[in-house]
Structure formats: C-alpha cells, structure tokens
Design a protein around this motif. Sequence first.
Motif, PDB file in Angstrom:
ATOM      1  N   CYS A   1      13.090  57.840 -50.201  1.00 51.76           N
ATOM      2  CA  CYS A   1      13.197  56.801 -51.232  1.00 51.76           C
ATOM      3  C   CYS A   1      12.445  55.535 -50.856  1.00 51.76           C
ATOM      4  O   CYS A   1      11.892  54.842 -51.727  1.00 51.76           O
ATOM      5  CB  CYS A   1      14.657  56.507 -51.557  1.00 51.76           C
ATOM      6  N   GLN A   2      12.403  55.207 -49.555  1.00 51.81           N
ATOM      7  CA  GLN A   2      11.690  54.000 -49.138  1.00 51.81           C
ATOM      8  C   GLN A   2      10.206  54.103 -49.452  1.00 51.81           C
ATOM      9  O   GLN A   2       9.583  53.150 -49.945  1.00 51.81           O
ATOM     10  CB  GLN A   2      11.885  53.769 -47.636  1.00 51.81           C
ATOM     11  N   ALA A   3       9.629  55.262 -49.183  1.00 58.24           N
ATOM     12  CA  ALA A   3       8.209  55.463 -49.478  1.00 58.24           C
ATOM     13  C   ALA A   3       7.952  55.393 -50.977  1.00 58.24           C
ATOM     14  O   ALA A   3       6.934  54.834 -51.426  1.00 58.24           O
ATOM     15  CB  ALA A   3       7.737  56.810 -48.922  1.00 58.24           C
ATOM     16  N   LEU A   4       8.873  55.932 -51.773  1.00 54.86           N
ATOM     17  CA  LEU A   4       8.710  55.900 -53.223  1.00 54.86           C
ATOM     18  C   LEU A   4       8.758  54.471 -53.765  1.00 54.86           C
ATOM     19  O   LEU A   4       7.946  54.087 -54.615  1.00 54.86           O
ATOM     20  CB  LEU A   4       9.808  56.744 -53.890  1.00 54.86           C
ATOM     21  N   THR A   5       9.697  53.672 -53.263  1.00 52.16           N
ATOM     22  CA  THR A   5       9.787  52.291 -53.735  1.00 52.16           C
ATOM     23  C   THR A   5       8.584  51.471 -53.283  1.00 52.16           C
ATOM     24  O   THR A   5       8.115  50.591 -54.010  1.00 52.16           O
ATOM     25  CB  THR A   5      11.087  51.620 -53.253  1.00 52.16           C
ATOM     26  N   GLN A   6       8.072  51.774 -52.101  1.00 55.47           N
ATOM     27  CA  GLN A   6       6.873  51.063 -51.639  1.00 55.47           C
ATOM     28  C   GLN A   6       5.670  51.399 -52.512  1.00 55.47           C
ATOM     29  O   GLN A   6       4.885  50.507 -52.883  1.00 55.47           O
ATOM     30  CB  GLN A   6       6.583  51.422 -50.177  1.00 55.47           C
ATOM     31  N   GLU A   7       5.530  52.681 -52.856  1.00 49.80           N
ATOM     32  CA  GLU A   7       4.437  53.074 -53.750  1.00 49.80           C
ATOM     33  C   GLU A   7       4.602  52.436 -55.121  1.00 49.80           C
ATOM     34  O   GLU A   7       3.626  52.011 -55.748  1.00 49.80           O
ATOM     35  CB  GLU A   7       4.402  54.601 -53.887  1.00 49.80           C
ATOM     36  N   ALA A   8       5.841  52.363 -55.597  1.00 46.84           N
ATOM     37  CA  ALA A   8       6.105  51.739 -56.890  1.00 46.84           C
ATOM     38  C   ALA A   8       5.779  50.251 -56.860  1.00 46.84           C
ATOM     39  O   ALA A   8       5.261  49.693 -57.837  1.00 46.84           O
ATOM     40  CB  ALA A   8       7.561  51.946 -57.279  1.00 46.84           C
ATOM     41  N   THR A   9       6.068  49.598 -55.730  1.00 43.36           N
ATOM     42  CA  THR A   9       5.741  48.177 -55.578  1.00 43.36           C
ATOM     43  C   THR A   9       4.235  47.958 -55.643  1.00 43.36           C
ATOM     44  O   THR A   9       3.745  47.037 -56.319  1.00 43.36           O
ATOM     45  CB  THR A   9       6.281  47.645 -54.239  1.00 43.36           C
ATOM     46  N   ILE A  10       3.485  48.819 -54.957  1.00 42.16           N
ATOM     47  CA  ILE A  10       2.021  48.714 -54.964  1.00 42.16           C
ATOM     48  C   ILE A  10       1.486  48.932 -56.376  1.00 42.16           C
ATOM     49  O   ILE A  10       0.605  48.201 -56.853  1.00 42.16           O
ATOM     50  CB  ILE A  10       1.408  49.735 -53.987  1.00 42.16           C
ATOM     51  N   ALA A  11       2.030  49.923 -57.074  1.00 51.55           N
ATOM     52  CA  ALA A  11       1.600  50.191 -58.451  1.00 51.55           C
ATOM     53  C   ALA A  11       1.903  48.994 -59.353  1.00 51.55           C
ATOM     54  O   ALA A  11       1.109  48.646 -60.234  1.00 51.55           O
ATOM     55  CB  ALA A  11       2.288  51.443 -58.978  1.00 51.55           C
ATOM     56  N   THR A  12       3.044  48.358 -59.126  1.00 51.07           N
ATOM     57  CA  THR A  12       3.403  47.178 -59.925  1.00 51.07           C
ATOM     58  C   THR A  12       2.425  46.040 -59.691  1.00 51.07           C
ATOM     59  O   THR A  12       1.997  45.364 -60.643  1.00 51.07           O
ATOM     60  CB  THR A  12       4.837  46.719 -59.579  1.00 51.07           C
ATOM     61  N   LEU A  13       2.063  45.818 -58.434  1.00 52.01           N
ATOM     62  CA  LEU A  13       1.105  44.760 -58.107  1.00 52.01           C
ATOM     63  C   LEU A  13      -0.254  45.028 -58.752  1.00 52.01           C
ATOM     64  O   LEU A  13      -0.979  44.088 -59.109  1.00 52.01           O
ATOM     65  CB  LEU A  13       0.945  44.635 -56.590  1.00 52.01           C
ATOM     66  N   LYS A  14      -0.577  46.299 -58.917  1.00 56.06           N
ATOM     67  CA  LYS A  14      -1.838  46.679 -59.567  1.00 56.06           C
ATOM     68  C   LYS A  14      -1.704  46.720 -61.089  1.00 56.06           C
ATOM     69  O   LYS A  14      -2.643  47.090 -61.788  1.00 56.06           O
ATOM     70  CB  LYS A  14      -2.284  48.061 -59.073  1.00 56.06           C
ATOM     71  N   LYS A  15      -0.515  46.364 -61.577  1.00 62.50           N
ATOM     72  CA  LYS A  15      -0.207  46.387 -63.016  1.00 62.50           C
ATOM     73  C   LYS A  15      -0.281  47.802 -63.604  1.00 62.50           C
ATOM     74  O   LYS A  15      -0.495  47.983 -64.794  1.00 62.50           O
ATOM     75  CB  LYS A  15      -1.130  45.438 -63.802  1.00 62.50           C
ATOM     76  N   ASP A  16      -0.109  48.786 -62.727  1.00 65.18           N
ATOM     77  CA  ASP A  16      -0.042  50.181 -63.166  1.00 65.18           C
ATOM     78  C   ASP A  16       1.433  50.509 -63.389  1.00 65.18           C
ATOM     79  O   ASP A  16       2.070  51.225 -62.604  1.00 65.18           O
ATOM     80  CB  ASP A  16      -0.658  51.099 -62.110  1.00 65.18           C
TER      81      ASP A  16
ATOM     82  N   SER B   1      20.882  56.491 -53.958  1.00 65.11           N
ATOM     83  CA  SER B   1      20.125  56.506 -52.697  1.00 65.11           C
ATOM     84  C   SER B   1      20.249  55.158 -51.995  1.00 65.11           C
ATOM     85  O   SER B   1      20.650  54.156 -52.602  1.00 65.11           O
ATOM     86  CB  SER B   1      18.658  56.811 -52.976  1.00 65.11           C
ATOM     87  N   PRO B   2      19.869  55.091 -50.710  1.00 58.07           N
ATOM     88  CA  PRO B   2      19.898  53.799 -50.002  1.00 58.07           C
ATOM     89  C   PRO B   2      18.934  52.765 -50.597  1.00 58.07           C
ATOM     90  O   PRO B   2      19.030  51.585 -50.259  1.00 58.07           O
ATOM     91  CB  PRO B   2      19.473  54.192 -48.577  1.00 58.07           C
ATOM     92  N   CYS B   3      18.030  53.218 -51.461  1.00 61.73           N
ATOM     93  CA  CYS B   3      17.019  52.317 -52.024  1.00 61.73           C
ATOM     94  C   CYS B   3      17.353  51.852 -53.435  1.00 61.73           C
ATOM     95  O   CYS B   3      16.494  51.334 -54.148  1.00 61.73           O
ATOM     96  CB  CYS B   3      15.650  52.996 -52.030  1.00 61.73           C
ATOM     97  N   GLN B   4      18.581  52.036 -53.853  1.00 60.84           N
ATOM     98  CA  GLN B   4      18.922  51.733 -55.240  1.00 60.84           C
ATOM     99  C   GLN B   4      18.697  50.258 -55.582  1.00 60.84           C
ATOM    100  O   GLN B   4      18.250  49.938 -56.693  1.00 60.84           O
ATOM    101  CB  GLN B   4      20.371  52.117 -55.534  1.00 60.84           C
ATOM    102  N   GLU B   5      18.981  49.354 -54.645  1.00 58.29           N
ATOM    103  CA  GLU B   5      18.808  47.931 -54.937  1.00 58.29           C
ATOM    104  C   GLU B   5      17.342  47.574 -55.115  1.00 58.29           C
ATOM    105  O   GLU B   5      16.977  46.793 -55.997  1.00 58.29           O
ATOM    106  CB  GLU B   5      19.438  47.075 -53.838  1.00 58.29           C
ATOM    107  N   GLU B   6      16.472  48.138 -54.253  1.00 58.17           N
ATOM    108  CA  GLU B   6      15.030  47.888 -54.393  1.00 58.17           C
ATOM    109  C   GLU B   6      14.524  48.434 -55.727  1.00 58.17           C
ATOM    110  O   GLU B   6      13.706  47.801 -56.398  1.00 58.17           O
ATOM    111  CB  GLU B   6      14.259  48.551 -53.243  1.00 58.17           C
TER     112      GLU B   6
END
Length: 305
Positions: A215-230, A245-250
């Motif tokens: 989940c951590q890797a998924l949220t990190q990829e999602a963060t990068i996509a957000t920064l790219k406005k994707d 998951s442990p990443c629910q807050e992120e």
Amino acid sequence: MKRNILSILLLLLVLGADLRAQDEVRIRDLDIRIMPSKLDKNLPTTIQSKLDQKVIDIFTQRDIVNQKESTFAVHPLLILVDTKNIEGLVKEVSVQLELGLLVKNIFSGQYLLIFSHKLSGTGSNQGAAINRAISNIRPQRKVYTNFIDDLLQKIQSYYSEECNSIIAKAQRAARSNEFEKAITLLYVLPEDSDCRISNQALLDQVYMDYQRQNCQALTQEATIATLKKDFKTAIELIAQVDPASPCQEEAKALLKDINAKVDEQSAKKMAFLNKVYNDNVEIEKVRQQSMKSISNTYIEGIKKD
C-alpha cells in the motif's frame, strides 16, 4: 487434402504460451476463458469473427457470463480438411472442416480436454462453402451440449482433486511474499466451489498481507500522479489501496486533495471511493475489484512469459 484430428494436435505447437486476447469472453460456472480462434493457413481470415461468435454461442447458450480471471482457457482451432469440386448442372464446391476446442490450464500449461468435430458445407466457391460450414455450427446440438457437460464435470473434478495442491501452492507463495501469485491462485477458484468457500478466510488474509506490503508504494505512486495532474491514474492507484490497510489515512488525504480537481469522466469513481473511505460503504466491492485487478495483472504476466 485429407487430414484428421492429428492436424489439431500438431497445431498445439502454434498456441505455445500465447494467451493474449482481446474481447475475451469469460464463463463463470465453467471457469473458462474463450480465446480468439486460430485458423488453418488455408482458410481466409475474414471468417474469424464469425467463427469466434459461434464458439461464444456454444458456451453462452445457458446465459452464463464470468466476470473474473479463470484457471482454464479454451483455444478454438479451425482446419481445412478436404475440398472437392462437385460437377453437375451447376458447379459447386464442397469443403470439410475440423473444429477443435482445446482447453488448457494456464498455470500448468496442461490440456484438460480436447474436443473435435467435423463440419461440412457446399457453395458456389470455396469461400461460400466455408461460410456455409461455419453457419452449420448449431450450439444447441447435442455434440456441443455434451462437450460443455463433459467440460464442467472435468473442471469440477479438477478442483475437487487438486484443491489441497492449489492451497498448498498459495500458502507457499504467501510465505515467500509472492502475494500476487497467492491471491491469483485463490481468487480464480470458482466462487461456488467447495475449495473457494472453505478457503475464503485464507484469501482474505493473503490479500491484507499484500496490502501491508504494497500500500505504501501505491500511495507514493498516486502522490506522484497527483503532482503530475494525472488524476485518473491517481484514482486508479488509490482504488487499489484497501480502506483497512495501514495506508488508509494517506489514501484519504490524497482523495481529499484531488477531490475538486477531477474531470467529469473520473468524478463517478471518485464519488464511489469517497463513499468507501468516509462512510465504509461497499468495502467488499472495492476488495473484489482490487483482487480482480491483481489477478488480471499476474495472469497477463504468465501470458507474456
């Protein structure tokens, strides 16, 4: 040009590991995927779509459709066995074809069942005769319903006899942190099979172990996509993060950040995810979609290999 069932067996080599498919149809109760047909080099490619539809009709005559990946795939083959000119007042051509339906276990590569049936047709030329032969495929005929019944029995026997082996493989994969493999082995089990029902808890456990690992890797990829406005990609990635998951807050923070930025096309899925994360509604639906995505990706990797 006389050929028989041996011709179909020779064409097994053509299949190899090629499980690539577009517009695949899946059969739930039979746990089978219908692949695009392979044609004899002497047959025109223009008949493929017609043949594919006929094969689909053989499987869907009982109005059953599968929505997930499967252990087995059926590879339709069509071979030109014989061509004859018929002399008379009007010259005609008669052809004999052989239809093969080869059912293969995509994990082991072994064939579960090989079905073969002769087709014949006549026409003013070879092309017309071939089309007539394909038109003569009647899915309701006993030869095809018997094939479906035989296939169902073999698949049911397979899961009854191999359940312990499948579960052992999934457990070994989980212990090796190969969670995608473990999830796939368990998720593709027919939902109404005793093997799936008795091991649902194991699937749930393995899925949550996968979430903790990924989940951590998924949220990190999602963060990068957000920064790219994707935002579309970001939403797809967040959808793979389980609300427990442990990443629910992120994940919730990311949803809040992109909530006002999505386009109309992504708004519907965004609204659904907001409902899941904020109101704990339809969590099971999200999990099923996530497991389906994991299984699809894993099986696509098997196809490429």
